[in-house]
Write a protein that holds these residues in place. Structure first.
Motif, PDB file in Angstrom:
ATOM      1  N   GLY A 105     -31.382  30.384 -20.778  1.00 13.65           N
ATOM      2  CA  GLY A 105     -31.698  31.285 -21.889  1.00 13.65           C
ATOM      3  C   GLY A 105     -33.181  31.374 -22.188  1.00 13.65           C
ATOM      4  O   GLY A 105     -33.582  31.757 -23.285  1.00 13.65           O
ATOM      5  N   SER A 115     -32.534  33.125 -25.461  1.00 15.63           N
ATOM      6  CA  SER A 115     -32.797  32.431 -26.720  1.00 15.63           C
ATOM      7  C   SER A 115     -34.268  32.172 -26.988  1.00 15.63           C
ATOM      8  O   SER A 115     -34.675  32.033 -28.134  1.00 15.63           O
ATOM      9  CB  SER A 115     -32.082  31.071 -26.727  1.00 15.63           C
ATOM     10  OG  SER A 115     -30.702  31.250 -26.593  1.00 15.63           O
ATOM     11  N   ARG A 116     -35.063  32.080 -25.928  1.00 16.31           N
ATOM     12  CA  ARG A 116     -36.458  31.655 -26.077  1.00 16.31           C
ATOM     13  C   ARG A 116     -37.325  32.375 -25.057  1.00 16.31           C
ATOM     14  O   ARG A 116     -36.933  32.529 -23.896  1.00 16.31           O
ATOM     15  CB  ARG A 116     -36.541  30.143 -25.860  1.00 16.31           C
ATOM     16  CG  ARG A 116     -37.930  29.553 -25.827  1.00 16.31           C
ATOM     17  CD  ARG A 116     -37.865  28.064 -25.467  1.00 16.31           C
ATOM     18  NE  ARG A 116     -39.180  27.518 -25.207  1.00 16.31           N
ATOM     19  CZ  ARG A 116     -39.964  26.973 -26.119  1.00 16.31           C
ATOM     20  NH1 ARG A 116     -39.558  26.871 -27.363  1.00 16.31           N
ATOM     21  NH2 ARG A 116     -41.164  26.516 -25.801  1.00 16.31           N
TER      22      ARG A 116
END
Length: 185
Positions: free
Chosen positions: A91, A127-128
């Motif tokens: 992610g 996510s990042r």
């Protein structure tokens, strides 16, 4: 092919191996400006090298990994941005950029990186996102700040330097998907 507007005069488009000559011409126009900051394997020295770089990103994209995009100003390639890495399993992705003087001061890199972040977070569900830069690369640091990123770490003497120069610190900036969404509201 698709084209995403960045301004009235600029667009973001995929940059592919068949465009290696144009990529090399762009690198030639900004070589001295970006060479201190960008990995030497990216700064193509000749057409074969430009083909290698663009092919590497095309292969990465085919494997759902890294991707390369050009920034065009009035139809001319003036720089670009990329997913240096793109890992759906973890992610996490890393963004990078380059820009010749003709494109500077217009917010093009920030707009292009924002487009990539929107896609990574909203379409692909990452996510990042990270932004690695050598300490002292003020234009790159300013982009990270404009994107709302936080400085996570300083890796002391991480970068081997150029042409026998001293080792340099590497800065790691990041933004989380939830932070990006909150800032975009």
């Amino acid at each position: 092919m698709f084209s995403t507007p960045l301004s009235d005069e600029a667009v973001l488009e995929p940059l592919e191996p068949w465009q290696a000559e144009e990529f090399l011409a762009n690198i030639d126009r900004c070589r001295d400006l970006i060479a201190p900051w960008v990995g030497p394997s990216f700064v193509a020295a000749d057409l074969a090298d430009a083909r290698r770089v663009t092919r590497s990103y095309a292969d990465g994209q085919a494997a759902d990994g890294k991707r390369l995009f050009g920034i065009r100003l009035n139809g001319k390639l003036v720089g670009g941005t990329m997913f240096v890495s793109f890992d759906t399993k973890s992610g996490v992705c890393e963004l990078g950029c380059w820009l010749e003087p003709a494109g500077q001061g217009r917010g093009l890199v920030t707009a292009a990186a924002s487009t990539l972040l929107d896609w990574a977070f909203e379409v692909r569900g990452l996510s990042r996102a990270e932004w690695w830069t050598v300490a002292g690369n003020e234009p790159s640091i300013k982009v990270a700040k404009r994107l709302g990123m936080s400085l996570d770490a300083t890796l002391r003497e991480y970068d081997p330097g150029r042409d026998g120069g001293p080792r340099r610190d590497m800065l790691i900036w990041s933004i989380l998907a939830r932070e990006w969404r909150a800032a975009r509201r």
